[in-house]
Design an enzyme around this catalytic site. Sequence first.
Site, PDB file in Angstrom:
ATOM      1  N   LYS A  30       0.820  -1.497   0.284  1.00 36.08           N
ATOM      2  CA  LYS A  30       0.267   0.034  -0.202  1.00 36.08           C
ATOM      3  C   LYS A  30       1.119   1.053  -0.065  1.00 36.08           C
ATOM      4  CE  LYS A  30      -3.639  -2.508   2.719  1.00 36.08           C
ATOM      5  NZ  LYS A  30      -5.088  -2.229   3.419  1.00 36.08           N
ATOM      6  N   TYR A  70     -12.141  -2.620  -3.781  1.00 36.25           N
ATOM      7  CA  TYR A  70     -12.591  -2.660  -2.291  1.00 36.25           C
ATOM      8  C   TYR A  70     -14.696  -2.909  -2.079  1.00 36.25           C
ATOM      9  CZ  TYR A  70      -8.301  -2.909   0.332  1.00 36.25           C
ATOM     10  OH  TYR A  70      -6.873  -2.958   0.362  1.00 36.25           O
ATOM     11  N   ASN A 133      -2.609  -0.358   7.178  1.00 32.93           N
ATOM     12  CA  ASN A 133      -1.777  -1.620   7.758  1.00 32.93           C
ATOM     13  C   ASN A 133      -0.551  -2.095   6.331  1.00 32.93           C
ATOM     14  OD1 ASN A 133      -4.206  -2.059   5.759  1.00 32.93           O
ATOM     15  ND2 ASN A 133      -4.802  -3.738   7.717  1.00 32.93           N
ATOM     16  N   HIS A 136      -1.373  -5.517   1.441  1.00 28.53           N
ATOM     17  CA  HIS A 136      -3.258  -6.033   1.619  1.00 28.53           C
ATOM     18  C   HIS A 136      -2.801  -7.055   0.219  1.00 28.53           C
ATOM     19  CE1 HIS A 136      -7.035  -7.071  -0.649  1.00 28.53           C
ATOM     20  NE2 HIS A 136      -6.088  -7.387  -1.732  1.00 28.53           N
ATOM     21  N   GLU A 147      -9.128 -10.345  -8.245  1.00 26.28           N
ATOM     22  CA  GLU A 147      -8.633  -8.589  -7.858  1.00 26.28           C
ATOM     23  C   GLU A 147      -8.221  -9.075  -8.609  1.00 26.28           C
ATOM     24  OE1 GLU A 147      -7.243  -9.410  -3.695  1.00 26.28           O
ATOM     25  OE2 GLU A 147      -9.922  -8.858  -2.992  1.00 26.28           O
TER      26      GLU A 147
HETATM   27  P1  IDP Z   1      -7.796  -6.877   5.125  1.00 26.58           P
HETATM   28  O1  IDP Z   1      -6.780  -6.352   4.741  1.00 26.58           O
HETATM   29  O2  IDP Z   1      -7.295  -7.618   6.028  1.00 26.58           O
HETATM   30  O3  IDP Z   1      -8.507  -8.078   4.374  1.00 26.58           O
HETATM   31  P2  IDP Z   1     -10.425  -5.971   5.115  1.00 26.58           P
HETATM   32  O4  IDP Z   1     -11.617  -6.406   6.191  1.00 26.58           O
HETATM   33  O5  IDP Z   1     -10.595  -6.268   3.518  1.00 26.58           O
HETATM   34  O6  IDP Z   1      -9.382  -6.188   5.357  1.00 26.58           O
HETATM   35  O7  IDP Z   1     -10.646  -4.028   5.365  1.00 26.58           O
HETATM   36  C1  IDP Z   1     -10.136  -3.891   3.937  1.00 26.58           C
HETATM   37  C2  IDP Z   1      -8.637  -2.930   4.802  1.00 26.58           C
HETATM   38  O8  IDP Z   1      -9.722  -2.039   4.761  1.00 26.58           O
HETATM   39  C3  IDP Z   1      -8.090  -2.836   5.706  1.00 26.58           C
HETATM   40  O9  IDP Z   1      -6.685  -3.509   5.242  1.00 26.58           O
HETATM   41  C4  IDP Z   1      -7.319  -2.138   6.389  1.00 26.58           C
HETATM   42  O10 IDP Z   1      -6.556  -1.396   5.124  1.00 26.58           O
HETATM   43  C5  IDP Z   1      -8.749  -0.985   6.331  1.00 26.58           C
HETATM   44  N1  IDP Z   1      -9.125  -1.340   7.154  1.00 26.58           N
HETATM   45  C6  IDP Z   1      -9.659  -2.511   7.777  1.00 26.58           C
HETATM   46  N2  IDP Z   1     -11.287  -1.963   8.543  1.00 26.58           N
HETATM   47  C7  IDP Z   1     -10.621  -0.752   9.530  1.00 26.58           C
HETATM   48  C8  IDP Z   1     -11.279   0.115  10.106  1.00 26.58           C
HETATM   49  O11 IDP Z   1     -12.002   0.183  11.500  1.00 26.58           O
HETATM   50  N3  IDP Z   1     -10.890   1.627  10.377  1.00 26.58           N
HETATM   51  C9  IDP Z   1     -10.341   1.766   8.991  1.00 26.58           C
HETATM   52  N4  IDP Z   1      -9.204   0.696   8.730  1.00 26.58           N
HETATM   53  C10 IDP Z   1     -10.184  -0.509   7.948  1.00 26.58           C
HETATM   54 MG    MG Z   2      -9.789  -7.862   2.513  1.00 27.31          MG
END
Ligand code: IDP
Ligand code: MG
Length: 170
Positions: A30, A70, A133, A136, A147
Amino acid sequence: MVERHTEYPSLQEAQISSRMADESTFIAVKPDGVQRGLVGEIIKRFEQKGFKLVAMKFVQASEELLKEHYTDLKALPFYPGLVKYMNSGPVVAMVWEGLNVVKTGRVMLGETNPANSKPGTIRGDFCIEVGRNIIHGSDSVDSAKREIGLWFKPEEVVSYKSCAQSWIYE
Ligand code: IDP
Ligand code: MG
């Protein structure tokens, strides 16, 4: 004497290929991972594990692509901020191939929230907040297919045999 150097794959090689079933996952560093200079570290971990890189591009993703990427999260409150974050700079989009690479890739990433990610995982080692984080990874074989199709043209995913294959798979 047993001739091993035929132009056809040996039975063992054929079995390795079918077991691997060419499972692929979509991994993206990212914008925060790129800006923080973690591209090499992340690639290194997938390489060292034994997974095979089959596609990679350095790209400023459009808002349209990121919204589609997303789309499953579009009802969630953080969705607009997520799209903005992902659009805030270039990303490194990759396809990695190998046995169970989707599931193992997720283990290597750690939990969505870095606070819950164990040391030794990418998110556990390099980040703090869920909204930054750094990486992805596809969460299922089906989402990986979707994807990969979104980010890469078929001809951008390269098919080749790794010389390390029989040293990684038994
Ligand atoms: P993942 O990346 O571990 O698959 P997902 O639930 O698919 O997690 O969420 C996609 C991305 O959305 C996450 O990697 C993170 O960057 C962001 N995200 C998820 N939950 C939150 C939140 O509660 N606050 C802000 N960003 C979030
Ligand atoms: Mg995800």
